[in-house]
Design a protein around this motif. Structure first.
Motif, PDB file in Angstrom:
ATOM      1  N   GLY A 113       0.875  -1.074   0.047  1.00 23.65           N
ATOM      2  CA  GLY A 113       0.059   0.019  -0.096  1.00 23.65           C
ATOM      3  C   GLY A 113       0.829   1.294   0.017  1.00 23.65           C
ATOM      4  O   GLY A 113       2.079   1.163  -0.222  1.00 23.65           O
ATOM      5  N   TYR A 114       0.194   2.313   0.310  1.00 22.34           N
ATOM      6  CA  TYR A 114       0.743   3.635   0.329  1.00 22.34           C
ATOM      7  C   TYR A 114       2.159   3.587   1.548  1.00 22.34           C
ATOM      8  O   TYR A 114       1.776   3.154   2.427  1.00 22.34           O
ATOM      9  CB  TYR A 114      -0.061   4.788   0.722  1.00 22.34           C
ATOM     10  N   GLY A 115       3.134   4.106   0.927  1.00 25.41           N
ATOM     11  CA  GLY A 115       4.261   4.034   2.112  1.00 25.41           C
ATOM     12  C   GLY A 115       4.968   2.627   2.199  1.00 25.41           C
ATOM     13  O   GLY A 115       5.618   2.572   3.281  1.00 25.41           O
ATOM     14  N   ALA A 116       4.890   1.726   1.381  1.00 26.64           N
ATOM     15  CA  ALA A 116       5.637   0.609   1.446  1.00 26.64           C
ATOM     16  C   ALA A 116       7.207   0.816   1.515  1.00 26.64           C
ATOM     17  O   ALA A 116       7.882   1.576   1.236  1.00 26.64           O
ATOM     18  CB  ALA A 116       5.115  -0.058   0.098  1.00 26.64           C
ATOM     19  N   ASP A 117       7.593  -0.521   1.860  1.00 22.17           N
ATOM     20  CA  ASP A 117       9.067  -0.520   1.950  1.00 22.17           C
ATOM     21  C   ASP A 117       9.681  -1.565   1.197  1.00 22.17           C
ATOM     22  O   ASP A 117       9.618  -2.958   1.289  1.00 22.17           O
ATOM     23  CB  ASP A 117       9.637  -0.740   3.420  1.00 22.17           C
ATOM     24  N   LEU A 118      10.002  -1.341  -0.032  1.00 21.23           N
ATOM     25  CA  LEU A 118      10.361  -2.270  -1.291  1.00 21.23           C
ATOM     26  C   LEU A 118      11.909  -2.695  -0.811  1.00 21.23           C
ATOM     27  O   LEU A 118      12.319  -3.870  -1.508  1.00 21.23           O
ATOM     28  CB  LEU A 118      10.393  -1.794  -2.528  1.00 21.23           C
ATOM     29  N   ARG A 119      12.516  -2.276   0.284  1.00 26.78           N
ATOM     30  CA  ARG A 119      13.716  -2.736   0.648  1.00 26.78           C
ATOM     31  C   ARG A 119      13.718  -4.012   1.380  1.00 26.78           C
ATOM     32  O   ARG A 119      14.558  -4.751   1.816  1.00 26.78           O
ATOM     33  CB  ARG A 119      14.299  -1.621   1.468  1.00 26.78           C
ATOM     34  N   GLU A 120      12.275  -4.143   1.750  1.00 28.45           N
ATOM     35  CA  GLU A 120      12.071  -5.456   2.598  1.00 28.45           C
ATOM     36  C   GLU A 120      12.893  -6.565   2.226  1.00 28.45           C
ATOM     37  O   GLU A 120      12.504  -7.060   1.017  1.00 28.45           O
ATOM     38  CB  GLU A 120      10.702  -5.482   2.682  1.00 28.45           C
ATOM     39  N   GLY A 121      13.821  -7.526   2.902  1.00 24.97           N
ATOM     40  CA  GLY A 121      14.153  -8.674   2.465  1.00 24.97           C
ATOM     41  C   GLY A 121      15.157  -8.325   1.744  1.00 24.97           C
ATOM     42  O   GLY A 121      15.953  -9.545   0.971  1.00 24.97           O
ATOM     43  N   ALA A 122      15.852  -7.217   1.313  1.00 24.17           N
ATOM     44  CA  ALA A 122      16.779  -7.106   0.258  1.00 24.17           C
ATOM     45  C   ALA A 122      18.140  -7.581   1.126  1.00 24.17           C
ATOM     46  O   ALA A 122      18.357  -7.546   2.009  1.00 24.17           O
ATOM     47  CB  ALA A 122      17.085  -5.548   0.022  1.00 24.17           C
ATOM     48  N   THR A 123      18.921  -8.263  -0.161  1.00 23.60           N
ATOM     49  CA  THR A 123      19.884  -8.796   0.212  1.00 23.60           C
ATOM     50  C   THR A 123      21.310  -7.962   0.340  1.00 23.60           C
ATOM     51  O   THR A 123      22.490  -8.375   0.604  1.00 23.60           O
ATOM     52  CB  THR A 123      20.456 -10.270  -0.559  1.00 23.60           C
ATOM     53  N   MET A 124      20.973  -6.873  -0.229  1.00 16.73           N
ATOM     54  CA  MET A 124      22.135  -5.897  -0.347  1.00 16.73           C
ATOM     55  C   MET A 124      21.665  -4.419  -0.313  1.00 16.73           C
ATOM     56  O   MET A 124      20.507  -4.181  -0.603  1.00 16.73           O
ATOM     57  CB  MET A 124      22.571  -5.922  -1.755  1.00 16.73           C
ATOM     58  N   LYS A 125      22.417  -3.527   0.459  1.00 18.90           N
ATOM     59  CA  LYS A 125      21.876  -2.267   0.780  1.00 18.90           C
ATOM     60  C   LYS A 125      22.421  -1.444  -0.569  1.00 18.90           C
ATOM     61  O   LYS A 125      23.373  -1.650  -1.122  1.00 18.90           O
ATOM     62  CB  LYS A 125      22.764  -1.786   1.993  1.00 18.90           C
ATOM     63  N   GLY A 126      21.688  -0.275  -0.539  1.00 22.56           N
ATOM     64  CA  GLY A 126      22.033   0.860  -1.476  1.00 22.56           C
ATOM     65  C   GLY A 126      21.801   2.187  -1.001  1.00 22.56           C
ATOM     66  O   GLY A 126      21.658   2.064   0.332  1.00 22.56           O
ATOM     67  N   GLU A 127      21.695   3.409  -1.530  1.00 28.48           N
ATOM     68  CA  GLU A 127      21.290   4.577  -1.169  1.00 28.48           C
ATOM     69  C   GLU A 127      19.600   4.557  -0.889  1.00 28.48           C
ATOM     70  O   GLU A 127      18.960   4.447  -1.891  1.00 28.48           O
ATOM     71  CB  GLU A 127      21.576   5.623  -2.023  1.00 28.48           C
ATOM     72  N   ASP A 128      19.439   4.788   0.499  1.00 28.07           N
ATOM     73  CA  ASP A 128      17.978   4.890   0.808  1.00 28.07           C
ATOM     74  C   ASP A 128      17.103   6.097   0.066  1.00 28.07           C
ATOM     75  O   ASP A 128      17.679   7.207  -0.034  1.00 28.07           O
ATOM     76  CB  ASP A 128      17.683   5.137   2.286  1.00 28.07           C
ATOM     77  N   VAL A 129      16.126   5.627  -0.983  1.00 28.81           N
ATOM     78  CA  VAL A 129      15.414   6.625  -1.516  1.00 28.81           C
ATOM     79  C   VAL A 129      13.977   6.704  -0.986  1.00 28.81           C
ATOM     80  O   VAL A 129      13.410   5.318  -1.071  1.00 28.81           O
ATOM     81  CB  VAL A 129      15.688   6.490  -2.837  1.00 28.81           C
ATOM     82  N   TRP A 130      13.178   7.679  -0.875  1.00 29.78           N
ATOM     83  CA  TRP A 130      11.586   7.988  -0.807  1.00 29.78           C
ATOM     84  C   TRP A 130      11.365   8.354  -2.205  1.00 29.78           C
ATOM     85  O   TRP A 130      11.331   9.503  -2.726  1.00 29.78           O
ATOM     86  CB  TRP A 130      11.328   8.882   0.291  1.00 29.78           C
ATOM     87  N   VAL A 131      10.611   7.622  -2.650  1.00 26.70           N
ATOM     88  CA  VAL A 131       9.905   7.677  -4.143  1.00 26.70           C
ATOM     89  C   VAL A 131       8.419   7.909  -3.987  1.00 26.70           C
ATOM     90  O   VAL A 131       7.608   7.140  -3.328  1.00 26.70           O
ATOM     91  CB  VAL A 131      10.102   6.571  -5.199  1.00 26.70           C
ATOM     92  N   SER A 132       7.911   9.094  -4.371  1.00 24.73           N
ATOM     93  CA  SER A 132       6.509   9.433  -4.113  1.00 24.73           C
ATOM     94  C   SER A 132       5.977  10.418  -5.181  1.00 24.73           C
ATOM     95  O   SER A 132       7.005  10.862  -5.918  1.00 24.73           O
ATOM     96  CB  SER A 132       6.179  10.181  -2.828  1.00 24.73           C
TER      97      SER A 132
END
Ligand code: BEZ
Ligand code: FE
Length: 302
Positions: A113-132
């Motif tokens: 839904g609105y405000g989801a976290d697609l980083r959930e379960g990611a095996t690798m980190k990147g630069e965090d971004v809020w897309v809206s």
């Protein structure tokens, strides 16, 4: 008729297609035969070269499986996919431009839904971004309850589908009834298209481009509107002018801005400072414009 020569063979092959009941199939096959024969003539193709071509296409087919689509990749690097998009996707002025689907779309991604976290379960980190942003009609009105299919490569430029792991950095994000969507993810990186198959061999043999500028993919769907299959590219990426698959459009390049807002970051599980991409998608109304066929749950593109 017999005694075919290079002068009468094309006409005879085309004549034999005249009995094809399906008119559209007849048109397509007629054009294909004419152009294939013309190609052989223009290139003065030898038998050895023709057989190399057969071996290449066989290898392309053999590379395909449930997760790998080497034929789509071939079509992409030949510019054929973007040519088909250009011919078939004449959107209303101002609408988000369409691009190739690419080989890494998958059905069955998790719904958010609105405000989801697609980083959930990611095996690798990147630069965090809020897309809206918003889903709008071409006259600027919010479209409620659209769905955004989002997918992108991991920080190492590899898609989840290229590994044996779970889905990663992909999801079906539902916009709200005000036409707004938002999710957290990582800023995409540029990457190489898969080079370990026959298409990679072709790229090397022709000294051609194999990099894709950083991007996230999106398919935006809403009832009553044309679905758009598109990308959002990253402003400043060094590969924007040399995309291996010719998909970059100026209107699809977005700026990732650094934001310092500790309260917002805390609320949305982001570090502070974080990046922000504000991006509106604009859809053409379904009526009046020839629509691209919608991606449906039954489409078997892995
Ligand atoms: C992609 O963006 O995922 C892609 C598109 C075309 C060829 C290879 C990769
Ligand atoms: Fe991609």
């Amino acid at each position: 008729m017999r005694q075919f020569t290079e002068d009468n063979l094309t006409d005879e092959v085309v004549a034999r297609l005249k009995a094809t009941k399906d008119k559209r199939l007849r048109e397509i096959m007629t054009a294909a035969v004419k152009h294939l024969h013309a190609f052989a003539r223009e290139a003065k193709l030898t038998e050895e070269e023709w057989f190399e071509g057969i071996k290449f296409l066989t290898a392309v087919g053999q590379k395909c499986d449930g997760k790998r689509q080497e034929f789509i990749l071939l079509s992409d690097v030949l510019g054929l996919s973007m040519m088909i998009v250009a011919l078939n996707h004449k959107t209303a002025p101002g609408a988000t431009e369409a691009t190739v689907l690419g080989p890494f779309f998958a059905h069955g991604a998790k719904e958010y839904g609105y405000g989801a976290d697609l980083r959930e379960g990611a095996t690798m980190k990147g630069e965090d971004v809020w897309v809206s942003g918003r889903i709008l009609s071409t006259d600027g009105k919010p479209i409620p309850n659209a769905t955004l299919d989002i997918w992108q490569a991991k920080a190492d430029g590899i898609y989840d589908l290229q590994t044996d792991g779970e889905f990663e950095l992909r999801g079906r994000v539902k916009a709200n009834d005000k036409g707004e969507y938002a999710f957290a993810s990582y800023k995409p990186n540029f990457y190489s298209i898969p080079m370990d198959g026959p298409v990679g061999d072709l790229i090397r043999a022709t000294s051609n481009r194999h990099m894709r500028p950083a991007h996230m993919h999106a398919i935006v769907s809403a009832p009553g509107y044309q679905q758009v299959i598109t990308h959002v590219f990253v402003h400043g990426d060094k590969h924007l002018d040399g995309d291996a698959v010719f998909a970059v459009k100026d209107s699809l390049v977005g700026k990732y801005k650094k934001v310092n807002d500790a309260e917002f970051a805390k609320k949305h599980g982001l570090p502070n400072p974080f990046l922000r991409l504000d991006w509106d998608f604009k859809l053409s109304a379904d009526k009046g414009v020839k629509a691209r066929k919608k991606i449906a749950a039954s489409d078997a593109v892995a």
